[in-house]
Design a protein around this motif. Structure first.
Motif, PDB file in Angstrom:
ATOM      1  N   GLU A  55      35.985  44.318  37.627  1.00  0.00           N
ATOM      2  CA  GLU A  55      36.581  45.584  38.047  1.00  0.00           C
ATOM      3  C   GLU A  55      36.537  46.605  36.911  1.00  0.00           C
ATOM      4  O   GLU A  55      36.294  46.266  35.752  1.00  0.00           O
ATOM      5  CB  GLU A  55      38.035  45.355  38.487  1.00  0.00           C
ATOM      6  CG  GLU A  55      38.195  44.478  39.712  1.00  0.00           C
ATOM      7  CD  GLU A  55      37.729  45.183  40.979  1.00  0.00           C
ATOM      8  OE1 GLU A  55      37.647  46.431  40.964  1.00  0.00           O
ATOM      9  OE2 GLU A  55      37.445  44.483  41.971  1.00  0.00           O
ATOM     10  N   ARG A 103      41.338  50.299  36.389  1.00  0.00           N
ATOM     11  CA  ARG A 103      42.000  49.615  37.501  1.00  0.00           C
ATOM     12  C   ARG A 103      42.697  48.345  37.007  1.00  0.00           C
ATOM     13  O   ARG A 103      43.815  48.035  37.403  1.00  0.00           O
ATOM     14  CB  ARG A 103      40.974  49.285  38.586  1.00  0.00           C
ATOM     15  CG  ARG A 103      41.588  48.685  39.851  1.00  0.00           C
ATOM     16  CD  ARG A 103      40.468  48.216  40.774  1.00  0.00           C
ATOM     17  NE  ARG A 103      39.647  49.340  41.186  1.00  0.00           N
ATOM     18  CZ  ARG A 103      39.804  49.995  42.337  1.00  0.00           C
ATOM     19  NH1 ARG A 103      40.740  49.613  43.176  1.00  0.00           N
ATOM     20  NH2 ARG A 103      39.018  50.996  42.639  1.00  0.00           N
ATOM     21  N   TRP A 112      42.074  38.528  36.450  1.00  0.00           N
ATOM     22  CA  TRP A 112      41.213  39.114  37.483  1.00  0.00           C
ATOM     23  C   TRP A 112      39.721  39.044  37.166  1.00  0.00           C
ATOM     24  O   TRP A 112      38.903  39.453  37.994  1.00  0.00           O
ATOM     25  CB  TRP A 112      41.593  40.594  37.691  1.00  0.00           C
ATOM     26  CG  TRP A 112      42.970  40.768  38.243  1.00  0.00           C
ATOM     27  CD1 TRP A 112      43.370  40.558  39.533  1.00  0.00           C
ATOM     28  CD2 TRP A 112      44.138  41.202  37.522  1.00  0.00           C
ATOM     29  NE1 TRP A 112      44.704  40.826  39.666  1.00  0.00           N
ATOM     30  CE2 TRP A 112      45.215  41.219  38.444  1.00  0.00           C
ATOM     31  CE3 TRP A 112      44.376  41.557  36.201  1.00  0.00           C
ATOM     32  CZ2 TRP A 112      46.505  41.595  38.087  1.00  0.00           C
ATOM     33  CZ3 TRP A 112      45.660  41.918  35.845  1.00  0.00           C
ATOM     34  CH2 TRP A 112      46.716  41.933  36.781  1.00  0.00           C
TER      35      TRP A 112
END
Length: 328
Positions: free
Chosen positions: A75, A79, A71
């Motif tokens: 973030e 999370r 990812w």
């Protein structure tokens, strides 16, 4: 992460029944012999997580590294940690949908890292690399027939590059290159075994497979031309020679060039091909090595002021012309 590495080495070397992963060529997970449909993954990230763990071949991967690969780092850490836990649960559910084994049967996890237990999951990459290593050891230990059997079976298992459907994942690069190098080594040894046994067609077939994967493999080009020439298949050898990349040094090249130089040199008169003038021919003519009224006389001016007998004049001219042909 030693807490994960020790169990990986100590567990029994029996793959868990019912679960297997194909990665050589395309990625596919099979449970009880049936391919897992894409919708059952629920997330591409879960599939990518399993691919990354397979590429590490049982070595532990830090959780932060996994979240970064899956990812990125934009973030919040909390999370990302949650998303990784969800992806891990999905992987475990896909590999063991009936929950017959403990949660860590296929994927080992602690607070810091994850690792695939390659002793419990059948992965074709591991099967291929293990077979390649075993066959090459047999070859080294002087058992050519056993080595040929194992290596031929192993070679057939390589149906494409590791995770060929994931060409842009940098994390797959090391495992892909390791598998590819092992495959090329296996094929080269099979070609050598076939050549030593006098199986020319088999050896040629394996050499052509090498060239299919690497058209610039100079050694494979050389071996193929030599193999066909030694078998008296000169037409095939010439065709194989014609497919070699420019600049490849192949058997017979110097011989052909020298033969052509002699033919051209014997036409004499210090001229190049078809009687055309050239730098070499002009130099030979200026030195009295084949042009002018004095040709055929002993003791002409020669080269660099040294007298050259007439019988050597053509030889010197040919040597100069040959040197020009062989210049890069």
């Amino acid at each position: 992460m030693s807490g994960l590495e020790t169990p990986l080495r100590c567990r029994a070397q029996e793959p868990a029944p019912g679960a297997a992963v194909r990665t050589v060529g395309r990625f596919e997970v099979l449970v009880d012999g049936a391919a897992v449909p894409t919708p059952e993954w629920r997330s591409r990230k879960a599939r990518d997580l399993l691919r990354i763990l397979i590429s590490r071949r049982g070595r532990a991967v830090p959780r932060e590294r996994l979240t970064d690969l899956l990812w990125g780092d934009e973030e919040e850490p909390a999370r990302l940690a949650h998303w990784l836990s969800v992806a891990l649960s999905t992987v475990r559910a896909v590999l063991d949908p009936r929950r017959l084994a403990p949660a860590d049967h296929f994927v080992l996890a602690d607070q810091a890292s994850l690792a695939l237990d390659v002793t419990h999951l059948t992965v074709d990459l591991e099967t291929f690399l293990t077979g390649a290593a075993y066959g090459l050891r047999l070859r080294e230990h002087g058992d050519p027939e056993a080595a040929r059997t194992v290596l031929a079976t192993t070679e057939q298992r390589y149906t494409g590059d590791f995770l060929a459907d994931e060409p842009y994942g940098d994390w797959a690069g090391p495992a892909r290159e390791e598998a590819r190098a092992a495959y090329l080594h296996v094929v080269r040894e099979l070609a050598e075994l076939a050549r030593h046994a006098g199986r020319v067609d088999e050896a040629a077939r394996y050499l052509l497979r090498l060239l299919h994967h690497d058209a610039y493999d100079e050694r494979a080009h050389l071996d193929l031309v030599r193999l066909l020439s030694a078998a008296g298949r000169h037409g095939e050898a010439r065709r194989a020679q014609g497919t070699a990349p420019r600049g490849t040094r192949l058997p017979g090249q110097r011989f052909r060039r020298r033969g052509r130089a002699r033919r051209l040199g014997c036409r004499g008169r210090g001229r190049g091909p078809d009687g055309a003038g050239g730098a070499v021919g002009d130099r030979a003519a200026a030195q009295g090595l084949g042009a002018g009224p004095d040709r055929g006389k002993a003791g002409v001016d020669g080269v660099d002021g040294m007298p050259v007998p007439a019988s050597s004049a053509v030889t010197v001219a040919v040597s100069a012309f040959e040197a020009a042909l062989l210049m890069p």
